[in-house]
Scaffold this motif. Sequence first.
Motif, PDB file in Angstrom:
ATOM      1  N   PRO A 243       8.896   7.863 -18.275  1.00 47.57           N
ATOM      2  CA  PRO A 243       9.048   8.226 -16.605  1.00 47.57           C
ATOM      3  C   PRO A 243       8.254   7.743 -15.583  1.00 47.57           C
ATOM      4  O   PRO A 243       8.654   7.254 -14.546  1.00 47.57           O
ATOM      5  N   LEU A 244       6.977   7.432 -15.977  1.00 47.41           N
ATOM      6  CA  LEU A 244       5.928   7.003 -15.021  1.00 47.41           C
ATOM      7  C   LEU A 244       6.230   5.510 -14.605  1.00 47.41           C
ATOM      8  O   LEU A 244       6.217   5.106 -13.760  1.00 47.41           O
TER       9      LEU A 244
ATOM     10  N   PRO B 148       0.896  -1.179  -0.019  1.00 47.83           N
ATOM     11  CA  PRO B 148      -0.009  -0.111  -0.021  1.00 47.83           C
ATOM     12  C   PRO B 148       0.947   1.128   0.023  1.00 47.83           C
ATOM     13  O   PRO B 148       0.479   2.209  -0.665  1.00 47.83           O
ATOM     14  N   TYR B 149       1.992   1.286   0.750  1.00 41.44           N
ATOM     15  CA  TYR B 149       2.711   2.579   0.620  1.00 41.44           C
ATOM     16  C   TYR B 149       3.161   2.842  -0.630  1.00 41.44           C
ATOM     17  O   TYR B 149       3.354   3.984  -1.184  1.00 41.44           O
ATOM     18  N   ILE B 150       3.712   1.578  -1.626  1.00 42.18           N
ATOM     19  CA  ILE B 150       3.931   1.839  -2.914  1.00 42.18           C
ATOM     20  C   ILE B 150       3.006   2.329  -3.745  1.00 42.18           C
ATOM     21  O   ILE B 150       3.128   3.018  -4.537  1.00 42.18           O
ATOM     22  N   LEU B 151       1.576   1.850  -3.520  1.00 36.34           N
ATOM     23  CA  LEU B 151       0.556   2.134  -4.358  1.00 36.34           C
ATOM     24  C   LEU B 151       0.292   3.520  -4.170  1.00 36.34           C
ATOM     25  O   LEU B 151      -0.016   4.320  -5.028  1.00 36.34           O
TER      26      LEU B 151
ATOM     27  N   ILE C 249       0.179  -3.919 -13.694  1.00 36.59           N
ATOM     28  CA  ILE C 249      -0.971  -4.179 -12.579  1.00 36.59           C
ATOM     29  C   ILE C 249      -0.838  -2.877 -11.799  1.00 36.59           C
ATOM     30  O   ILE C 249      -1.638  -2.351 -10.937  1.00 36.59           O
ATOM     31  N   LEU C 250       0.491  -2.598 -11.289  1.00 34.87           N
ATOM     32  CA  LEU C 250       0.664  -1.523 -10.309  1.00 34.87           C
ATOM     33  C   LEU C 250       0.272  -0.285 -10.754  1.00 34.87           C
ATOM     34  O   LEU C 250      -0.634   0.381 -10.091  1.00 34.87           O
ATOM     35  N   LEU C 251       0.538   0.290 -11.986  1.00 28.72           N
ATOM     36  CA  LEU C 251       0.050   1.400 -12.533  1.00 28.72           C
ATOM     37  C   LEU C 251      -1.516   1.317 -12.845  1.00 28.72           C
ATOM     38  O   LEU C 251      -2.215   2.177 -12.241  1.00 28.72           O
TER      39      LEU C 251
END
Length: 963
Positions: free
Chosen positions: A190-191, A72-75, A530-532
Motif C-alpha cells: 500500500p505504501l 515538495p507537495y508530493i514529498l 528514492i521518494l520513500l
Amino acid sequence: MAPPSGPALASILAKIGALPKLGKLPKESTSSAGSHLTDAPDLPRVNIGPAPNHLYDAMLQMYWAGVRRELPYILLTLRRWRTRDEYAKTTLPDEEDLWIHGYDTFLDQVSHSSRKFSERYRSVPPKTATPKVGKTKLTKTTTPDDDPAPSYTQALEDRAWDIYSEMQSMNTRHSIKADLQARELEELNPLRRRARMLLQSAQFLDLDKIIEYRAPEAMVSFWKKPAQAQITHSSFDDGRMPVFVPQACGRCKDPIRSSIFRSIKNDGLLCEDCYRRHYFGHTDVTKVYKQCCLRKTVSLEASQDICSCMEVRRRDSKGQLRGLFPFDDDPKNTDKHLNPRGELGKVRCGLFELTDMVAEAKHTSILPNIGMHPTLEKARRAGGPVRVKNINGEAPEGKKTATEFGSSSGTTAKGAENVPFYLSDIVADYPYGNVHMALRLGPLVIENGVSNTHGGVLITSRDPPNLQVLRDPSADVEHSLLITGRRDRNLYSQRRPRTNKRYKTMMKQVVGGAFCGFFNQSSEDTIIDILLEESLALVETGISATEKNTRMDESVGRIMTTLKGYLAPRIEVYLRSIVARLLNPDIELRWSFFNNNCQTFCDNIIDRSLFGPMFAPRGPVLDPDAKEPSTNQGPDSQYPLYLLSFVCRPDAYGPDKTRSKYDVPNGLTEEYLLKFRYGRHEESDMIDALSEYWYDWGAFGGPLYPYQDIFPWDCTEAFNRYPVACGDCNLSKHVWAFPFDSWSLLTLHLARPRNLYPHNGNPADDSTTPSLLHNPVPVPGLSSGVMTDQAWFRNRLTILLAQDVLLAGAAAMARCAPFRESTLWLHKHPSPQTDRLKLGGIHRAQPFSHNFDQEAYHQFFVAGWSHLARPRQVAEYERLRDWRATRDDVGSTEDDGSGCGGGGSCGFAACGGAVGAGAACSGIAAEGQVEDTCGAGCVSSCGGGDGGDGGGDGCGGCGGCGG
C-alpha cells in the motif's frame, strides 16, 4: 443571399456595436480589442532574444523548474500519510480492490470492427414506436418498400462479418483481462502504491485543455443566457401558497446561479463571484450546492395550511399534527388529495402544485427581464390536456412513465435561437464564446487572448496540484515567457502576479502514462524508492524554516537527478513539437475573434500527426500522405511516446443523435461544453453542475450511491450492455463508464483547493447517504467551513485511486497489439466526427441525464418525484433507471412491466418549436401516439395519479433526457 463574412461581417458588427472592430487597437491594449480578452496588467518585459534561438531552451528550463517546484507537495503528503496514524492505519476498501472492469463498452466504441458492426446494425430501420392493434408482437425490423431486403449473398456476408467482429472483440477482451489479472496477483504494497499514485497526480507528461470562466460579452445577448438560479421562497401569498423567487447574493444582490457559499457565522449566502473577490479561502465560509427548496419551504405547519383537502388526515395516531409533505411511504396512508392528476378546470390540492411552481420559478429565472415570455403552464395549456403514456415513443401503449419538468430550446447544432443570421456561422465556429481556453503541458500553461501581451502568446506555470499538505509555492512560480511578432517572433520574460483562476472544466488531451509501469518499470521503481527514502528523512519540528527549506531542496535535488532521466526523452519531444508550432509563421499567435480565438489557437499548437493516434505507435510509422515527417520520426524518439490520446480534429465536436445502442452518445464533458453554444454562462463548474442533479434537480439532498460525491453520475448502463448497476459497482467500473470524462474531472479535482468543496458532516435527514461531501448545511457550532483533514485525505486518495485504475486499464489496452491496430482508423478517417468516438461514454440509464441525446438542447428544472419522501424518491428513480437499463435498444417497444417510473405529479415538458425555452409545442399527437415536435422527442404531457398518494399514472416526460 449568403450571410456576410470576414471584413464585411466585421464592419456590420462594428456598426451595431455588438463586437469590437478589428484593426486598429486601443492604446490601453496592444493585443486585441474588446472584453473578450482575459484581463491582465501591463507588465514590464525583459528581452531574451529571437524566439527561434531561445524558446525551446527557455521552455525546457521552465518545465524543469515547475517539476522541481511541485515535488515538495508530493514529498510532504507522502510523509504525512506514512507517519500519521490516522492516515497510515486507514486503508480504503478501494485500495484492496484490484479488479478492473467496466471498460467493455469503451473497447467497442473505438474498435474498427465494432464500428462496422454498428453501421450494419444502423442500416436496418429500428422498431417502430407506433402501437399495433391488438397484441400482435412487433417484429425487430421493418423494411420500407423503397429499401428492398438484402440478397442472400449480402445477408450471408454481413453475418460473416458479425461473427468475425464478435470473435475479434472476444479475443481483445481476453487479452486485456489476462493482463489485468496478472496485476491482481502482484504482491500489494500500500505504501509504494500511494507513492506511485502521488507521482501520477503531477501528470508531468499530460496535455490538457484548460477551460476558464470568463464573463460574457455585455453586447452579445445570445452569449448571455443565465443558468438557472437557486430558488427560495420569499413569503406566502393570500392563498397560503409559497412565493418562489431566485435566491439573491447577500453582497451583490444578484441571483445566485452557480455554486453557493454560506457564512457559518450569520448563515448569509454569497454567489461565487463575490466569494472569489472578497472571501476566497476564509474558513468561516463554506461551500454548498444548489438545493431543491421544497423541504425547507414546506414545514409541518405550512403543509397543513397549503392542503385544504377534506379527506386528508390531519393528525397521527397520537393526536399530533402530522406533516403532509413530502408524501411518505406509509401503506396506511389513505389520504385522497384533490385532483392530483392536474386536470384542467378542476380544483387541485396545493401540495401537488409545488413542483410546478418551482419549475416555473426556475424557468422564469433564465428568461430576459424585458418582454413577454410564455410560462410553462401556458405552453402546456396551449397544447391541450393530452395524456401521453409513453416516453419518446419507446414504450408500449399503457406504459406508465415519469414526470420531468423541463423545456427544449427547439434548436439543433446548426445554431442557437436568437442568433442574428449574420452570426450563425460564427457561432458554429466559435461555440465557447464565454470561456477562455489554454493548453497545459505538465506544469506549463500556454495561451493567447490575454490583455497587454502585445498580440502574443503567454507561457506561465500552473498552481501545484492540491494534495494533503499545502505550502506557499516558490517565487519562481511568477516567472513567465511572452512570444510576440508575426513572422519574426521575439521572446521576452516577465514576472506575472498570481491570480485566482476560476476553472469551468478540463479536457484531457493526452494521457502521458508516467508512473503506471508502461514505459520503464525499473526506472519508476528507482524513483519510488528514492521518494520513500527522502520523505522519511525530512524533519518537520525542531529546526528553523530556513533549515527546513534547505533540507527540502537537497531532497528534491536527489530525486530530480533520476526523475529527469525518466521524463526527459519524452518531454523533449513534446516541447519540440509545440515550439515548432509556435514558431511556424503560418500559425497565427495574435488573438482574433473570427480567425484565431483561444480555442483555435490551442488546436493549432497540438501536432495531430504526433498526438492524433489514440495509442502512440511503438515504432516509426511512415505516412505517405504526410507533407512532412512527424516530429517523433527522429532516431532519438521514444516509442511509445504517450499512453492514450483524446486529441480530436476541431470539427469533431457536436451533438450526436443516438439511433441504436451501438452508437456512441455524447459524453458528460461534451454535453457540458455544448451548452455554451446556447449562451449558458454563470454555470457552476462541471463537478458542481453534475452534482446539482442529485441535490437540486432530483431533490434527493445528496448522492444515492458511492463515488457520486466525486464522480457525480450513475454508471448503470442502458440497453442490457453491462449487468452491474451503480451502487453495486467498484471504483474502476464507475470511472471506466466514462473514461474521457473521468480523466478530465480528475484533472479538475486536482486543481481544486479544499475550500471549493462542501464541508464534510452528517446529512440532516439521512445517515445512509454515502457521500463524503454531502452535507450542504453547516453543522451547528461548526468552527471551520472547510472539510476535515480526514475527509480531505479520503477525497484525495479516492481521486488518486481512480486515476490509478484508469492508467492500469489503458496500459493493458496499449499492450494489446490487436486492439491498438483496431483503433488506427480513428484519426485517419476522412470524417473528423469519428474522432469524438474516443470521448463518449456508456448509454446512461440515469433518467433525464441527456441534454443532447436527440441533438437539441434540453433544460431540466425539477424531477417529478420531488414531492416524495426520500425512500420513495429513490424507489421511483431506480424503477425508471432499471427500466431503461433492461430495454433491448433505442426505440424498442418491449414492456418490462415495471409500472410507473414517476412521482405521479402532473408536469409538463414545454418544447420550443420556434423560439425560446418556454415556447408552446407546435404539434400535439393524438392520445396513445407520439409526435416529435422539436427533434428531441419532447411532447406536452399531463398524466395523473390515483388520488391517494401521488404515485399513480405519472406524466409523460421528455425523451431527450434519456428516459
